[in-house]
Design an enzyme around this catalytic site. Structure first.
Site, short mmCIF file in Angstrom:
data_model
loop_
_atom_site.label_atom_id
_atom_site.label_comp_id
_atom_site.label_asym_id
_atom_site.label_seq_id
_atom_site.Cartn_x
_atom_site.Cartn_y
_atom_site.Cartn_z
N ARG A 37 0.82 -1.22 0.00
CA ARG A 37 0.00 0.00 0.00
C ARG A 37 0.86 1.28 0.00
NH1 ARG A 37 -3.86 -1.53 4.53
NH2 ARG A 37 -4.93 -3.32 3.71
N ARG A 41 -3.44 6.36 0.69
CA ARG A 41 -4.05 7.56 1.27
C ARG A 41 -3.18 8.29 2.28
NH1 ARG A 41 -9.47 4.90 3.41
NH2 ARG A 41 -7.95 3.24 3.72
N ARG A 50 -7.14 11.32 -6.14
CA ARG A 50 -8.29 10.43 -6.03
C ARG A 50 -9.59 11.16 -5.70
NH1 ARG A 50 -10.84 7.43 -5.62
NH2 ARG A 50 -11.04 6.42 -3.61
N ASP A 86 -6.64 -3.13 -7.32
CA ASP A 86 -7.31 -3.71 -6.16
C ASP A 86 -7.51 -5.20 -6.42
OD1 ASP A 86 -9.94 -4.38 -4.43
OD2 ASP A 86 -8.89 -2.67 -3.57
N TYR A 164 -14.43 -12.64 0.34
CA TYR A 164 -15.08 -11.36 0.06
C TYR A 164 -16.40 -11.55 -0.70
CZ TYR A 164 -11.43 -7.98 1.39
OH TYR A 164 -10.56 -7.19 2.08
#
Length: 367
Positions: A37, A41, A50, A86, A164
């Site tokens: 990552r 962010r 973004r 992703d 998921y």
């Protein structure tokens, strides 16, 4: 700049191959380092890029993926880039709807509830048609990196994606997904096989597009015990490595190093060491020496600083890195965190981590 669609040919010459050499078990002057990552962010410029876009719309824009992938490299002397994407693009390719809900994370509008729901999934996936945007992002980024560092491609592993698809999002227990393993073992294997086949084509496509290494994320391994892992995760992890390698050979594509990262799966390290991957990634819950003892000398290790260590003062980060390097040794080793960076981390502390790895490993190698 990440503006033109480029062809996956005539890539710039690679200037820093430390990461690839370590992955292959060759000697390196310093220990290479990258962060899971690292495009994320915690960087203000990431949040800015973004801001206006839906998350998965960003994933589908090669130009934005390229920009986000390059951002951390403008700040830190990382030894590898990982394409911004992703793991849930694979369930999307199977025809499932996933949206990113602010404050909640990825959410499936219609998760799999009954075995019959498997019939709603595409049984044959043309990865170029469904995931070509990832391939374009890889090709574009590989050109835009200008040979600075290698580019890593990735996919989620079958069990993690299955969990998921059934849970419909994150879960602390994975009880719905695990109940399938106990109640519907045959259907579970059908789904895992379908996922594995798509992942194999997807990873081969990433190499054809320019990826120079591949990482498979079995992020939810910790929810399985040794038996379930042995039955429902490991066979597919093994199969993916083997099939990707034979397809790369068939298609005369480069045999790139492959990394398996099965979070919280120390019960399976010996098996993972023999699963066909050049590198085994580790989370922070195992001592370097123990991991090395279980995995042996023929596989490179990657990891495993607790991501929360980056909240420590910079000097402390340096001490923790030194200890980690002493535990793993500086060779056949790629420094990383034991999981991804968190959004509230200070970029300067990420820089301190990267620089500490380079400085301490060079020092250890000299002496």
């Amino acid at each position: 700049t990440c503006s033109l669609l480029r062809s996956p040919k005539d890539f710039p010459k690679l200037k820093n191959d430390t990461f690839l050499r370590a992955a292959r078990g060759e000697e390196t002057e310093h220990t290479p380092v990258w962060c899971m990552r690292q495009a994320g962010r915690y960087l203000p410029e990431f949040r800015e890029t973004r801001a206006s876009q839906d998350f998965f719309a960003t994933c589908r824009s090669p130009k934005l993926c390229c920009e986000l992938t390059l951002q951390p490299l403008r700040r830190f002397p990382l030894d590898a880039a990982i394409i911004f994407s992703d793991i849930l693009v694979v369930p999307q390719a199977l025809g499932m709807d996933v949206v990113m809900v602010p404050g909640k994370g990825p959410t499936f509008t219609e998760p799999l509830k009954e075995v019959e729901d498997l019939l709603k999934l595409r049984q044959k996936v043309d990865v170029t048609a469904e995931l070509g945007y990832v391939f374009q992002a890889i090709t574009l980024t590989r050109h835009s990196l200008e040979g600075k560092v290698p580019l890593i491609g990735f996919s989620g592993a079958p069990w993690t994606l299955m969990s998921y698809m059934i849970e419909g999002g994150g879960s602390t227990t994975m009880a719905k997904a695990k109940s399938w393993l106990y109640r519907h073992p045959e259907a579970s294997h059908r789904l895992l096989r379908l996922l594995a086949d798509v992942i194999i084509d997807y990873l081969v496509g990433q190499v054809a597009a320019g990826a120079q290494a591949l990482q498979l994320f079995e992020s939810h391994a910790g929810h399985l015990g040794p038996e379930l892992f042995q039955d429902f995760a490991l066979p597919y992890i093994r199969d993916i490595a083997q099939a990707v390698k034979s397809k790369l050979k068939e298609e005369a594509l480069p045999l790139v190093p492959m990394i398996i990262f099965a979070k919280d799966a120390h019960y399976a390290l010996r098996d993972l060491a023999h699963a066909g991957y050049e590198v085994v990634g580790l989370d922070w819950t195992i001592r370097p020496q123990e991991a090395r003892a279980q995995i042996g000398k023929d596989v490179t290790l990657q990891g495993n600083l607790d991501p929360c260590a980056l909240y420590a003062p910079k000097e402390k980060i340096g001490e923790l890195v030194k200890k980690m390097l002493e535990g793993f040794g500086t060779q056949r080793y790629i420094a990383n965190l034991g999981h991804g960076l968190y959004p509230d981390m200070n970029p300067e502390h990420v820089g301190a981590f990267v620089e500490a790895v380079h400085a301490h490993s060079r020092h250890i190698n000299k002496h």
